[in-house]
Design an enzyme around this catalytic site. Structure first.
Site, mmCIF file in Angstrom:
data_model
loop_
_atom_site.group_PDB
_atom_site.id
_atom_site.type_symbol
_atom_site.label_atom_id
_atom_site.label_comp_id
_atom_site.label_asym_id
_atom_site.label_seq_id
_atom_site.Cartn_x
_atom_site.Cartn_y
_atom_site.Cartn_z
ATOM 1 N N HIS A 11 -4.360 21.765 70.366
ATOM 2 C CA HIS A 11 -4.108 23.148 69.733
ATOM 3 C C HIS A 11 -2.361 23.365 69.738
ATOM 4 C CE1 HIS A 11 -6.402 27.010 68.911
ATOM 5 N NE2 HIS A 11 -5.733 26.697 67.776
ATOM 6 N N LYS A 21 -9.060 38.566 77.769
ATOM 7 C CA LYS A 21 -8.364 37.695 76.663
ATOM 8 C C LYS A 21 -7.669 38.370 75.381
ATOM 9 C CE LYS A 21 -9.230 33.642 73.698
ATOM 10 N NZ LYS A 21 -10.001 32.579 73.426
ATOM 11 N N SER A 69 -9.560 24.294 69.092
ATOM 12 C CA SER A 69 -10.790 24.683 69.773
ATOM 13 C C SER A 69 -11.994 24.259 69.375
ATOM 14 C CB SER A 69 -10.703 26.304 69.838
ATOM 15 O OG SER A 69 -9.547 27.043 70.440
ATOM 16 N N LYS A 122 -8.620 19.393 74.652
ATOM 17 C CA LYS A 122 -8.071 20.295 73.232
ATOM 18 C C LYS A 122 -6.491 20.357 73.560
ATOM 19 C CE LYS A 122 -8.197 25.190 72.626
ATOM 20 N NZ LYS A 122 -8.741 26.490 73.067
ATOM 21 N N ARG A 134 -0.774 27.225 76.008
ATOM 22 C CA ARG A 134 -0.383 25.778 76.260
ATOM 23 C C ARG A 134 0.881 25.380 76.118
ATOM 24 N NH1 ARG A 134 -6.208 23.926 76.022
ATOM 25 N NH2 ARG A 134 -7.259 25.894 76.174
ATOM 26 N N HIS A 169 -14.758 27.929 76.700
ATOM 27 C CA HIS A 169 -14.489 28.563 75.618
ATOM 28 C C HIS A 169 -16.076 28.288 74.850
ATOM 29 C CE1 HIS A 169 -13.196 29.329 71.575
ATOM 30 N NE2 HIS A 169 -11.807 29.504 72.128
ATOM 31 N N CYS A 213 -4.730 30.600 73.346
ATOM 32 C CA CYS A 213 -4.910 29.402 73.459
ATOM 33 C C CYS A 213 -3.633 28.542 73.126
ATOM 34 C CB CYS A 213 -5.852 28.722 72.374
ATOM 35 S SG CYS A 213 -7.732 29.315 72.573
ATOM 36 N N ASP A 222 -10.665 26.663 79.994
ATOM 37 C CA ASP A 222 -10.391 27.556 78.782
ATOM 38 C C ASP A 222 -11.476 28.719 78.797
ATOM 39 O OD1 ASP A 222 -9.893 28.332 76.233
ATOM 40 O OD2 ASP A 222 -10.312 26.429 74.984
ATOM 41 N N ASP A 223 -10.593 29.775 78.660
ATOM 42 C CA ASP A 223 -11.157 31.109 78.823
ATOM 43 C C ASP A 223 -12.044 31.351 80.057
ATOM 44 O OD1 ASP A 223 -10.332 31.291 76.066
ATOM 45 O OD2 ASP A 223 -12.384 31.727 75.330
ATOM 46 N N ASP A 252 -6.146 28.754 80.855
ATOM 47 C CA ASP A 252 -5.177 28.945 79.722
ATOM 48 C C ASP A 252 -5.206 30.385 79.650
ATOM 49 O OD1 ASP A 252 -7.908 29.367 78.564
ATOM 50 O OD2 ASP A 252 -6.852 28.809 76.771
ATOM 51 N N ASN A 253 -6.033 31.606 79.981
ATOM 52 C CA ASN A 253 -6.173 32.615 79.803
ATOM 53 C C ASN A 253 -7.521 33.431 80.521
ATOM 54 O OD1 ASN A 253 -6.429 31.859 76.539
ATOM 55 N ND2 ASN A 253 -8.251 32.954 77.471
#
Length: 532
Positions: A132, A325, A155, A130, A81, A244, A77, A37-38, A294-295
């Site tokens: 989301h 992001k 998140s 996660k 996904r 994240h 996010c 994540d991130d 994811d990004n």
């Protein structure tokens, strides 16, 4: 040498397919998809020499294939996904922006997930981490093809905890008494605690962030072991909390020159290393492991954000605002990607193919010997020839949607054609210094030649021969993409909100505390459950 005959080519192709066929002699392969994540492209030492905290990931790269031009399907996010699990962009699957803790809906129910396809093909399916993509009713992962779920529904900054960790700005811990002073803080959830779910049961609220990594590793190992003992192939989707915010102090604390971010990165790296070790212990060569993000990094979090590597979006930085992001700059969607499958995916290989998280769905479906769902179009490709080292050809055109920066969410605001990148809208995402940069719409678009300008610093001169030569091709590809989307079966997500759907294990306690109880979370309830 003469040109080989068509028959000779056919024979050679049959032989090669026989040697490399994923089911030949092995049955259906197991799949593990690890989604960080991130995470920044430069957060892997294999990508960026300055990074020293990822020895396990670097070893994974050495034993598998590393993809240099790999992209998330969106730059935030939920859309990212949703696209990974459907193989379709948000303009098709309906998920164009993030879901809230009060969201009634989620990934539209008429969209088919990767887990549903693989489950139908005989796979044991599990999701850890996660989600989301909606937690209410049939949007819960147990209703979307995952037989087992353990994790947080959104998140981990979307609920208070007793040890809130590191964030910019910092957030307070959960209140313990109803009479406690409440201090409202922007971007902080102070009233409802973050829940941890096992299937539809809340097992902890608030989550103990410091133990989350250990619990994920234990549950992943248990799932792999049980699936292996059952004799069924398995699909494990492991969506990490790292990197994240809020970050937390790992236990034991790794040493790093990058402070808490580096320590958290080391913890994530060790977790990936453990998952690889567990998978190998149940039959090395039976499991394909795909690691990606994811990004890009969340730039407004300053020292708690990851490394972009060379993808700094210099044109945007000169005007203020983020180029990571939420944006369609390379730093927003170019993510690290590694694939490891001993005996099938070549080791020590670097691929320059233009690939995306969109490709995970059709590729794994093909390798499982299953069929894509009918009556819809996919943005992803079956890139197994690239994984096997037969080809280095990926997407000819790749679309990038707006993910919360300037423009309408979900709209296609950038397009990649070979080495050329066209941006139609820029600005609108916050940088560390608080600037967002002016929202600008570009017609004709900004066009960068990434082969010469990976930093996206200087767009081509609109009067240049190069610009005039490439613009018609980009415009044609853009129009064709929009026409294809318009002709497709497009879903619409329900983004309505209702406080009654917030996961809450006890309305009798402030912040919905469980006090260690295992409390059923009824995902179809309608009675008000918001704890204030």
């Amino acid at each position: 040498m003469g040109t080989p005959s068509p028959r000779a080519v056919l024979v050679l192709t049959v032989v090669l397919v026989g040697l490399w066929a994923p089911c030949g002699g092995y049955g259906q392969p197991n799949f593990i998809v690890i989604l960080a994540d991130d995470v920044g492209w430069g957060d892997l030492g294999a990508n960026w020499a300055e990074t020293k905290e990822t020895p396990h990931l670097d070893q994974l790269a050495a034993e598998g294939t590393r993809f240099m031009d790999f992209h998330s399907a969106a730059s935030t996010c939920s859309p990212s996904r949703a696209s990974l699990l459907t193989g379709r962009l948000g303009v098709r699957n309906g998920v164009t922006h993030n879901f809230a803790i009060t969201s009634v809906g989620g990934l539209p129910l008429n969209e088919t997930t990767l887990a549903e396809v693989l489950q139908e093909a005989g796979y044991s399916t599990g999701a850890i981490g996660k989600w989301h993509l909606g937690h209410h009713g049939r949007h819960h992962p147990n209703s979307r093809g995952f037989e087992y779920y353990f994790g947080i529904p959104y998140s981990h900054d979307m609920g208070c905890t007793d040890t809130p960790g590191y964030n910019v700005p910092p957030c307070p811990s959960c209140p313990r008494h109803s009479a406690a002073a409440r201090v409202a803080r922007k971007d902080c959830y102070t009233e409802v605690a973050l829940p941890l779910l096992e299937n539809v049961t809340i097992v902890q609220q608030p989550v103990a962030l410091g133990s989350l990594t250990t619990r994920y590793a234990e549950e992943a190992a248990r799932f792999i072991r049980r699936a292996s003992e059952s004799g069924r192939p398995f699909f494990l989707y492991l969506a990490l909390a790292h990197m994240h915010v809020p970050l937390w102090d790992p236990q034991p604390a790794p040493t790093s020159g990058r402070g808490i971010y580096g320590a958290s990165l080391s913890e994530m790296d060790a977790l990936v290393g453990r998952i690889k070790q567990v998978a190998d212990s149940h039959g090395k060569g039976n499991t394909l492991l795909w690691f990606t993000g994811d990004n890009g990094p969340w730039a407004q979090k300053c020292e708690l954000a990851g490394r972009l590597g060379p993808f700094v979006g210099a044109w945007q930085r000169q005007r203020g605002g983020s180029s990571a992001k939420q944006t369609t700059w390379e730093g927003g969607h170019r993510v690290p990607a590694l694939v490891y499958w001993p005996g099938h995916v070549p080791a020590k290989r670097t691929s320059l193919a233009l690939l995306s998280t969109l490709d995970i769905f059709p590729t794994l479906v093909a390798l499982a010997g299953a069929a894509l769902p009918p009556n819809r179009r996919f943005d992803g490709l079956d890139v197994s020839p690239v994984l096997f080292g037969w080809s280095d050809e990926g997407h000819k055109v790749l679309l990038h949607p707006n993910s919360g920066a300037a423009g309408k969410v979900g709209e296609i605001e950038a397009l990649r054609l070979a080495q050329y990148k066209a941006l139609y809208t820029t600005g609108g995402a916050m940088a560390c210094d608080g600037s967002t940069g002016p929202a600008e719409h570009h017609q004709p678009p900004l066009i960068f030649n990434l082969d010469r300008d990976i930093q996206e610093q200087q767009p081509l001169d609109v009067a240049s021969r190069e610009y005039q030569a490439v613009l018609p091709m980009i415009s044609r590809a853009y129009v064709q993409a929009l026409e294809d989307i318009a002709a497709d079966n497009v879903s619409v997500a329900d983004y309505s909100k209702d406080p009654a759907v917030i996961p809450c294990c006890s309305t009798q306690h402030v912040a919905c505390r469980c006090h260690g109880a295992h409390t059923a979370f009824h995902t179809d309830r309608r009675a008000p459950q918001l704890c204030l």
